[in-house]
Design a protein around this motif. Structure first.
Motif: not given
Length: 467
Positions: A367-376
């Motif tokens: 979940e954190h990886v997907i959230e981090g990706a969408m922040n970029l």
């Protein structure tokens, strides 16, 4: 009053006094008749997260901030000659950080005139924060519909958890960090007859030993300096469910007291002499093997047997990799709503990397990886490799192992690494790897799918895809 005619005696006394005032385990703050700080000991610095230079010889009103409807108990003692005992006060230091203390405050009087004031303070900032966090958690509602997954391992544990909703027996949930243990605990509560009653959650590892007993079982006024009449989490959860997260973090002594509460169905507040009956269902979680914890002295075996009437073992993400696409899509939809974005998919090559990764942080890490990706991302509609958080892209597993995956195989002598498009390279390796695993298991699709971390249907699809 001591009078020292010899300056050496005065100097020696001052050193002793400074040492004592800084060694006592309670905050001491003294102001003079103008409201300026003249004594501010080490413990008070720790409580208020400030240095002595920030406070000493400065006006109390210039350093600290108070709520509009509150006045400093120290200033009340100075201005009104008022003594207060065991009074809770919340205020802010010079950085805006909230502090909560229990204070005993006294005016300093000489010849009938107030010449200063002294405050003796006990820190309860962490306790107040934990209580507020517990109240906030009760607003979060998880049910079995919140648990995402279609793989065999997760469906099996969901079915067992649903059966546990029929009774009030204790439940022990075992699983690695990030597997979703609290989701299961809340789902059990909200599907049981206790659903209309409180659900209280507490992470035992987040509690200092000095606070945990009072927080769980409550305190009697006067039990210790600053103690107030306060019900504990068990009383607050009466009729409902209490979740004790990371139960193995409790000291062995507190585990014994918890065992008594479970067995006798009553508790005694800290400092009290009478027992209070309670009706609470206990759900506990652990992030390690309980047998290992018992052997190494972190968990009492009698408490384990009391808690594990129902045991649920939550599978790690690496044991249910077939759920990764479903989880990824769920998180994309979640963060689309939160960030007001319109991301539609993730690149297939990234999904293949996700299948190769071991996910030590489990679903939470994904979940954190997907959230981090969408922040970029800005206006793209697909998550690509460049969007993944740098710490994830730089994983040793991806840097060192993936290039080795594409080395020539004996089967394809004309295979030339690093000369083809990435998508084609990945597909060729996937085909090769699946063939080798199937050979290893004599073409048994069920066994091969388990090793690959795929559902049987997903593996059959790839067999057809690669002929």
């Amino acid at each position: 009053m001591f009078e020292f005619k010899d300056p050496k005696q005065l100097k020696k006394f001052t050193k002793f006094y400074q040492h004592v005032i800084n060694e006592i385990d309670i905050g001491v703050h003294v102001i003079d008749e103008s409201g300026k700080t003249v004594i501010y000991n080490q413990k008070m610095m720790e409580i208020e997260a400030m240095h002595v230079e920030d406070v000493i010889n400065k006006s109390l009103r210039d350093v600290f901030m108070f709520y509009e409807d509150q006045e400093s108990t120290l200033l009340q003692a100075l201005d009104e000659g008022k003594t207060t005992k065991n009074k809770k006060q919340t205020y802010f230091n010079n950085k805006g950080q909230e502090i909560t203390t229990i204070n005993n405050t006294h005016p300093i009087i000489e010849n009938g005139k107030v010449i200063g004031a002294i405050e003796i303070a006990k820190d309860i900032t962490k306790l107040e924060k934990l209580i507020r966090e517990n109240r906030a958690k009760t607003d979060t509602l998880y049910t079995f519909n919140s648990i995402i997954g279609e793989s065999g391992p997760i469906k099996e544990v969901i079915e067992h958890a649903k059966r546990a909703t029929r009774t009030s027996s204790s439940v022990l949930i075992i699983g690695e960090t990030g597997t979703g243990k609290e989701l299961f605990a809340q789902s059990i509560h909200h599907s049981s007859e206790r659903q209309s009653k409180p659900f209280i959650s507490q992470n035992c590892a987040a509690l200092p030993e000095s606070l945990i007993e009072g927080l769980l079982f409550g305190t009697k006024k006067g039990a210790f300096t600053g103690a107030t009449e306060r019900p504990g989490l068990f009383e607050q959860a009466n009729g409902g469910t209490i979740l004790l997260d990371e139960i193995n973090s409790l000291s062995v002594g507190l585990q014994a007291k918890l065992l008594r509460v479970i067995q006798e169905k009553n508790l005694r507040r800290v400092g009290d002499t009478k027992d209070t009956p309670i009706d609470v269902r206990i759900i506990a979680t652990m992030n390690e093997d309980p047998i290992t914890a018992i052997e190494e002295g972190r968990l009492r075996n009698d408490l384990y047997y009391r808690l594990s009437v129902v045991s649920l073992h939550i599978p790690s993400l690496r044991k249910r990799k077939g759920d990764i696409p479903l989880l990824v899509n769920t998180f994309i939809h979640k963060f689309n709503r939160m960030f007001q974005m319109d991301v539609r998919k993730i690149d297939e090559e990234i999904l293949r990397l996700f299948y190769e990764y071991d996910w030590p942080g489990n679903v939470r890490e994904l979940e954190h990886v997907i959230e981090g990706a969408m922040n970029l991302m800005i206006d793209e509609d697909q998550i690509d490799f460049v969007h993944l958080p740098s710490h994830f892209r730089n994983k040793t597993q991806f840097k060192d192992e993936i290039p080795q995956m594409f080395q020539p195989s004996n089967k394809k002598s004309d295979y030339k690494p690093f000369t083809k498009p990435l998508k084609q390279q990945l597909e060729e390796f996937e085909e090769y790897y699946i063939e080798r695993v199937l050979e290893q298991h004599n073409n048994n699709v069920t066994q091969a799918s388990k090793q690959l971390g795929l559902s049987r249907q997903s593996l059959q699809y790839r067999i057809k895809k690669f002929h």
